[in-house]
Design a protein around this motif. Sequence first.
Motif, PDB file in Angstrom:
ATOM      1  N   ALA A  91       0.846  -1.186   0.000  1.00  0.00           N
ATOM      2  CA  ALA A  91       0.000   0.000   0.000  1.00  0.00           C
ATOM      3  C   ALA A  91       0.882   1.236   0.000  1.00  0.00           C
ATOM      4  O   ALA A  91       1.744   1.388   0.874  1.00  0.00           O
ATOM      5  CB  ALA A  91      -0.910  -0.008   1.221  1.00  0.00           C
ATOM      6  N   ALA A  92       0.661   2.115  -0.980  1.00  0.00           N
ATOM      7  CA  ALA A  92       1.492   3.302  -1.141  1.00  0.00           C
ATOM      8  C   ALA A  92       0.706   4.565  -0.813  1.00  0.00           C
ATOM      9  O   ALA A  92      -0.474   4.681  -1.152  1.00  0.00           O
ATOM     10  CB  ALA A  92       2.020   3.384  -2.569  1.00  0.00           C
ATOM     11  N   SER A  93       1.368   5.523  -0.178  1.00  0.00           N
ATOM     12  CA  SER A  93       0.740   6.792   0.144  1.00  0.00           C
ATOM     13  C   SER A  93       1.824   7.856   0.289  1.00  0.00           C
ATOM     14  O   SER A  93       3.009   7.545   0.365  1.00  0.00           O
ATOM     15  CB  SER A  93      -0.076   6.701   1.433  1.00  0.00           C
ATOM     16  OG  SER A  93       0.772   6.392   2.525  1.00  0.00           O
ATOM     17  N   GLY A  94       1.397   9.113   0.315  1.00  0.00           N
ATOM     18  CA  GLY A  94       2.329  10.185   0.615  1.00  0.00           C
ATOM     19  C   GLY A  94       2.575  11.158  -0.502  1.00  0.00           C
ATOM     20  O   GLY A  94       2.912  12.302  -0.258  1.00  0.00           O
ATOM     21  N   ASN A 102      -4.890   1.112  -9.365  1.00  0.00           N
ATOM     22  CA  ASN A 102      -4.893   2.573  -9.253  1.00  0.00           C
ATOM     23  C   ASN A 102      -5.823   3.066  -8.164  1.00  0.00           C
ATOM     24  O   ASN A 102      -5.497   3.979  -7.408  1.00  0.00           O
ATOM     25  CB  ASN A 102      -5.300   3.187 -10.589  1.00  0.00           C
ATOM     26  CG  ASN A 102      -4.187   3.138 -11.599  1.00  0.00           C
ATOM     27  OD1 ASN A 102      -3.034   2.933 -11.248  1.00  0.00           O
ATOM     28  ND2 ASN A 102      -4.519   3.296 -12.859  1.00  0.00           N
ATOM     29  N   ALA A 103      -6.988   2.488  -8.086  1.00  0.00           N
ATOM     30  CA  ALA A 103      -7.999   2.969  -7.143  1.00  0.00           C
ATOM     31  C   ALA A 103      -7.558   2.765  -5.694  1.00  0.00           C
ATOM     32  O   ALA A 103      -7.898   3.559  -4.814  1.00  0.00           O
ATOM     33  CB  ALA A 103      -9.318   2.268  -7.395  1.00  0.00           C
ATOM     34  N   LYS A 104      -6.781   1.730  -5.461  1.00  0.00           N
ATOM     35  CA  LYS A 104      -6.363   1.417  -4.092  1.00  0.00           C
ATOM     36  C   LYS A 104      -4.932   1.852  -3.797  1.00  0.00           C
ATOM     37  O   LYS A 104      -4.452   1.646  -2.675  1.00  0.00           O
ATOM     38  CB  LYS A 104      -6.492  -0.089  -3.843  1.00  0.00           C
ATOM     39  CG  LYS A 104      -7.910  -0.612  -3.922  1.00  0.00           C
ATOM     40  CD  LYS A 104      -7.957  -2.111  -3.636  1.00  0.00           C
ATOM     41  CE  LYS A 104      -9.393  -2.622  -3.684  1.00  0.00           C
ATOM     42  NZ  LYS A 104      -9.457  -4.085  -3.416  1.00  0.00           N
TER      43      LYS A 104
END
Length: 122
Positions: free
Chosen positions: A23-26, A74-76
């Motif tokens: 899971a990627a974020s930031g 992409n959505a997640k």
Amino acid sequence: QVRLIESGGGLVQAGGSLRLSCAASGQTLTSLNIGWCRQAPGKEREFVAAIMWRDAFTYYADSVKGRFTISRDNAKNTIYLEMSSLKPDDTATYYCAAARHFTTFADSYDDWGQGTQVTVSS
């Protein structure tokens, strides 16, 4: 900076399958290359597979070609590594990593997750 959180590791018998998630974020992922690398005890960290987020171009190390598949949702904002026909030599800690350019060198990745352990028994 990209935050990466891996999951999905575990113990599996030789010939079995596992799916790892990252899971990627930031930050915006569009321009990033997301890769999976692994490190076995006593060995250097090695590149496994990579995907360009923008166009889903993929690349694999020869040792996993035909057995592993990298993909993205992409959505997640999640990257997956589907592993099949696993071998004891695949035993390692698997890391998700991000780079601002396409690379197949583990040392060239900028941001790293904490890793998830994959153990393949014979």
